[in-house]
Design an enzyme around this catalytic site. Sequence first.
Site, PDB file in Angstrom:
ATOM      1  N   SER A  22      22.775  40.710   5.209  1.00 57.86           N
ATOM      2  CA  SER A  22      21.552  41.367   5.703  1.00 57.86           C
ATOM      3  C   SER A  22      20.356  41.013   4.826  1.00 57.86           C
ATOM      4  O   SER A  22      19.252  40.758   5.331  1.00 57.86           O
ATOM      5  CB  SER A  22      21.733  42.886   5.690  1.00 57.86           C
ATOM      6  OG  SER A  22      22.672  43.256   6.658  1.00 57.86           O
ATOM      7  N   ARG A  26      16.893  38.644   5.659  1.00 55.05           N
ATOM      8  CA  ARG A  26      15.537  39.165   5.445  1.00 55.05           C
ATOM      9  C   ARG A  26      14.780  38.335   4.404  1.00 55.05           C
ATOM     10  O   ARG A  26      13.577  38.105   4.558  1.00 55.05           O
ATOM     11  CB  ARG A  26      15.607  40.642   5.043  1.00 55.05           C
ATOM     12  CG  ARG A  26      15.967  41.535   6.252  1.00 55.05           C
ATOM     13  CD  ARG A  26      16.502  42.867   5.804  1.00 55.05           C
ATOM     14  NE  ARG A  26      16.760  43.776   6.915  1.00 55.05           N
ATOM     15  CZ  ARG A  26      17.847  43.761   7.691  1.00 55.05           C
ATOM     16  NH1 ARG A  26      18.781  42.834   7.526  1.00 55.05           N
ATOM     17  NH2 ARG A  26      18.000  44.653   8.655  1.00 55.05           N
ATOM     18  N   ARG A 121      25.659  40.366  24.148  1.00 55.45           N
ATOM     19  CA  ARG A 121      25.343  41.588  23.381  1.00 55.45           C
ATOM     20  C   ARG A 121      24.012  42.201  23.837  1.00 55.45           C
ATOM     21  O   ARG A 121      23.113  41.496  24.282  1.00 55.45           O
ATOM     22  CB  ARG A 121      25.329  41.258  21.883  1.00 55.45           C
ATOM     23  CG  ARG A 121      26.717  40.847  21.411  1.00 55.45           C
ATOM     24  CD  ARG A 121      26.745  40.472  19.960  1.00 55.45           C
ATOM     25  NE  ARG A 121      26.430  41.591  19.098  1.00 55.45           N
ATOM     26  CZ  ARG A 121      26.267  41.484  17.776  1.00 55.45           C
ATOM     27  NH1 ARG A 121      26.381  40.296  17.197  1.00 55.45           N
ATOM     28  NH2 ARG A 121      25.997  42.537  17.047  1.00 55.45           N
ATOM     29  N   SER A 166      20.500  51.729  14.727  1.00 55.30           N
ATOM     30  CA  SER A 166      20.574  50.285  14.500  1.00 55.30           C
ATOM     31  C   SER A 166      19.451  49.807  13.584  1.00 55.30           C
ATOM     32  O   SER A 166      18.267  49.944  13.908  1.00 55.30           O
ATOM     33  CB  SER A 166      20.490  49.548  15.849  1.00 55.30           C
ATOM     34  OG  SER A 166      20.183  48.193  15.630  1.00 55.30           O
ATOM     35  N   GLN A 168      18.883  46.803  13.024  1.00 53.97           N
ATOM     36  CA  GLN A 168      18.281  45.610  13.639  1.00 53.97           C
ATOM     37  C   GLN A 168      17.131  46.011  14.552  1.00 53.97           C
ATOM     38  O   GLN A 168      16.078  45.372  14.561  1.00 53.97           O
ATOM     39  CB  GLN A 168      19.342  44.830  14.417  1.00 53.97           C
ATOM     40  CG  GLN A 168      20.410  44.263  13.486  1.00 53.97           C
ATOM     41  CD  GLN A 168      21.495  43.502  14.208  1.00 53.97           C
ATOM     42  OE1 GLN A 168      21.578  43.519  15.432  1.00 53.97           O
ATOM     43  NE2 GLN A 168      22.352  42.852  13.452  1.00 53.97           N
ATOM     44  N   ASP A 313      30.119  48.000   9.730  1.00 51.29           N
ATOM     45  CA  ASP A 313      30.736  46.674   9.597  1.00 51.29           C
ATOM     46  C   ASP A 313      32.086  46.733   8.873  1.00 51.29           C
ATOM     47  O   ASP A 313      32.838  45.751   8.884  1.00 51.29           O
ATOM     48  CB  ASP A 313      29.800  45.724   8.836  1.00 51.29           C
ATOM     49  CG  ASP A 313      28.577  45.357   9.668  1.00 51.29           C
ATOM     50  OD1 ASP A 313      28.597  45.563  10.900  1.00 51.29           O
ATOM     51  OD2 ASP A 313      27.591  44.868   9.076  1.00 51.29           O
ATOM     52  N   LYS A 340      29.515  44.680  18.922  1.00 50.65           N
ATOM     53  CA  LYS A 340      29.409  43.743  17.805  1.00 50.65           C
ATOM     54  C   LYS A 340      29.827  42.336  18.273  1.00 50.65           C
ATOM     55  O   LYS A 340      29.862  42.053  19.455  1.00 50.65           O
ATOM     56  CB  LYS A 340      30.252  44.245  16.633  1.00 50.65           C
ATOM     57  CG  LYS A 340      29.756  45.572  16.060  1.00 50.65           C
ATOM     58  CD  LYS A 340      28.379  45.419  15.462  1.00 50.65           C
ATOM     59  CE  LYS A 340      27.784  46.727  15.016  1.00 50.65           C
ATOM     60  NZ  LYS A 340      26.406  46.630  14.588  1.00 50.65           N
ATOM     61  N   ARG A 344      34.801  45.504  19.056  1.00 48.89           N
ATOM     62  CA  ARG A 344      35.729  45.639  17.922  1.00 48.89           C
ATOM     63  C   ARG A 344      36.758  46.746  18.118  1.00 48.89           C
ATOM     64  O   ARG A 344      37.847  46.678  17.526  1.00 48.89           O
ATOM     65  CB  ARG A 344      34.950  45.848  16.610  1.00 48.89           C
ATOM     66  CG  ARG A 344      34.324  44.553  16.148  1.00 48.89           C
ATOM     67  CD  ARG A 344      33.716  44.613  14.768  1.00 48.89           C
ATOM     68  NE  ARG A 344      33.208  43.288  14.426  1.00 48.89           N
ATOM     69  CZ  ARG A 344      32.180  43.045  13.623  1.00 48.89           C
ATOM     70  NH1 ARG A 344      31.541  44.052  13.061  1.00 48.89           N
ATOM     71  NH2 ARG A 344      31.799  41.810  13.382  1.00 48.89           N
ATOM     72  N   ARG A 386      34.902  39.386  11.367  1.00 48.51           N
ATOM     73  CA  ARG A 386      35.459  40.549  10.662  1.00 48.51           C
ATOM     74  C   ARG A 386      36.857  40.909  11.185  1.00 48.51           C
ATOM     75  O   ARG A 386      37.673  41.461  10.460  1.00 48.51           O
ATOM     76  CB  ARG A 386      34.503  41.740  10.736  1.00 48.51           C
ATOM     77  CG  ARG A 386      33.160  41.426  10.062  1.00 48.51           C
ATOM     78  CD  ARG A 386      32.421  42.623   9.542  1.00 48.51           C
ATOM     79  NE  ARG A 386      31.018  42.284   9.323  1.00 48.51           N
ATOM     80  CZ  ARG A 386      30.532  41.673   8.234  1.00 48.51           C
ATOM     81  NH1 ARG A 386      31.339  41.349   7.245  1.00 48.51           N
ATOM     82  NH2 ARG A 386      29.250  41.393   8.127  1.00 48.51           N
TER      83      ARG A 386
HETATM   84  C1  S3P Z   1      22.558  44.502  10.379  1.00 47.38           C
HETATM   85  C2  S3P Z   1      22.657  45.694  11.021  1.00 47.38           C
HETATM   86  C3  S3P Z   1      23.892  46.167  11.686  1.00 47.38           C
HETATM   87  C4  S3P Z   1      25.112  45.383  11.226  1.00 47.38           C
HETATM   88  C5  S3P Z   1      24.858  43.905  11.194  1.00 47.38           C
HETATM   89  C6  S3P Z   1      23.704  43.581  10.258  1.00 47.38           C
HETATM   90  C7  S3P Z   1      21.273  44.129   9.762  1.00 47.38           C
HETATM   91  O1  S3P Z   1      23.765  45.977  13.080  1.00 47.38           O
HETATM   92  O2  S3P Z   1      26.219  45.674  12.051  1.00 47.38           O
HETATM   93  O3  S3P Z   1      26.021  43.232  10.746  1.00 47.38           O
HETATM   94  O4  S3P Z   1      21.239  43.192   8.936  1.00 47.38           O
HETATM   95  O5  S3P Z   1      20.272  44.778  10.070  1.00 47.38           O
HETATM   96  P1  S3P Z   1      23.074  47.106  14.009  1.00 47.38           P
HETATM   97  O6  S3P Z   1      21.705  47.255  13.525  1.00 47.38           O
HETATM   98  O7  S3P Z   1      23.120  46.557  15.408  1.00 47.38           O
HETATM   99  O8  S3P Z   1      23.928  48.319  13.840  1.00 47.38           O
END
Ligand code: S3P
Length: 426
Positions: A22, A26, A121, A166, A168, A313, A340, A344, A386
């Site tokens: 993550s 970024r 997704r 989320s 993301q 995760d 995911k 999962r 995973r």
């Molecule tokens: C992530 C947020 C999570 C995580 C993903 C990485 C991120 O997803 O499962 O592996 O880097 O912001 P979600 O935001 O969809 O939960």
Amino acid sequence: MNYKVENVKSIKGELSLPGDKSISHRSVMFSCLAGGESTIQNCLMSEDLISTMSCFRALGCRIDEKDELVIINGAGFNGFKKPVKDLHCGNSGTTARLITGILAAQSFSSKLIGDESLSQRPMRRVVDPLLSMGADIQISSNGTLPIHINPVKSLIAVKHELKVASAQVKSAILLAGLHLDETTVVVEKFNTRNHTETMLKLPVKKENGASIISVSKSYYPEKNQYYIPSDISSAAFFMVLGLISENSEIRIKSVLLNESRTGVIEVLKSMGGNISFENIRETSGEKFGDIVVRSSYLRNVVINKELIPNIIDEIPILSVAGIFAEGNFKIENAEELRYKESDRIKSLCDNYKLLGYKVNEFADGFELSGDPTKTSVVIDSKGDHRIAMTFAVLGSQISAGMQIRNFECVAVSNPDFLNQLKKLGS
Ligand code: S3P
């Protein structure tokens, strides 16, 4: 590639893992947004990061690797150029969702595509809030990639309450808001990983347990020198292996210990796991340190709903810890697992059934009990990194002929997984 699982009796030694996925995403994105040269130390170079890097190269950024550093010449505010081809996000949800927020604010059109799994997704969760900011985005009728993004004169700053837990989605809105003079606000009732707000030093107010995050152009990133602590989600596989295998003692060095990610350690410790921290430090607001793990007697515990976004995760590998623990492993309130890299819940349940465990599948989780009755089976990773690593850890304890199909997918987050496993096991 089918991986023939190897038996691991005990693990010992020290392990250094690549940077957190993550934070690597970024760091690359913020370096590309900034003008001038940024460097990233211990950046994860996995398939997901290669997807992010290739998208930003197509937007005109220069990204090189030299002496274990990633060196990025970023575009600066409004400096990206219109890509000449579709931006391919590969298997990476973080790439697709975060870049959608960035592209919504650009003055050119672009199109995002992904591999088969990513193309199934849900993307409406990021597109809808961006539409409410005035973005011009078209998405396929079933709410998935491809996404077409067209320029608009200006986005509108909004106050958005997150509907899904989320990081993301939160990040996509914040990254769009980073381009506006006015303040965009995101209200988050469930605590998801906070790297975007931490790294951009955004103001975060806490009100009745919710986080209220503000962003505007004044927080637009500048060139920087990033150091990325090791990935706690990759470390989790070795933590669980260290706990469930006999006579084991391992030290995983310089692991990210941000509290929005350490739920996995919280759960394992409450199960009786002997896990300690040493050498704790901080980099750009992110805590990290060495994790020392020793073989332990584990008991299953109730996993609280509030912790689910934090451990999302790590639930696959936590289920392996649960199998080796007293009582039954049960997870609920985790419907997000279905969206995911694979579904999962289904991937875990199907493979556990194949091995002969008793499985009770729910819409938002599952419960496991019993013992394996067949170990000479071919586990289907469903192309999900995973899931592949989860069954490699389980198989190392019960192996006897187990194979794991499409094991190469581990390269999405940890291309060196098998070497790390071998090093600790020998
Ligand atoms: C992530 C947020 C999570 C995580 C993903 C990485 C991120 O997803 O499962 O592996 O880097 O912001 P979600 O935001 O969809 O939960």
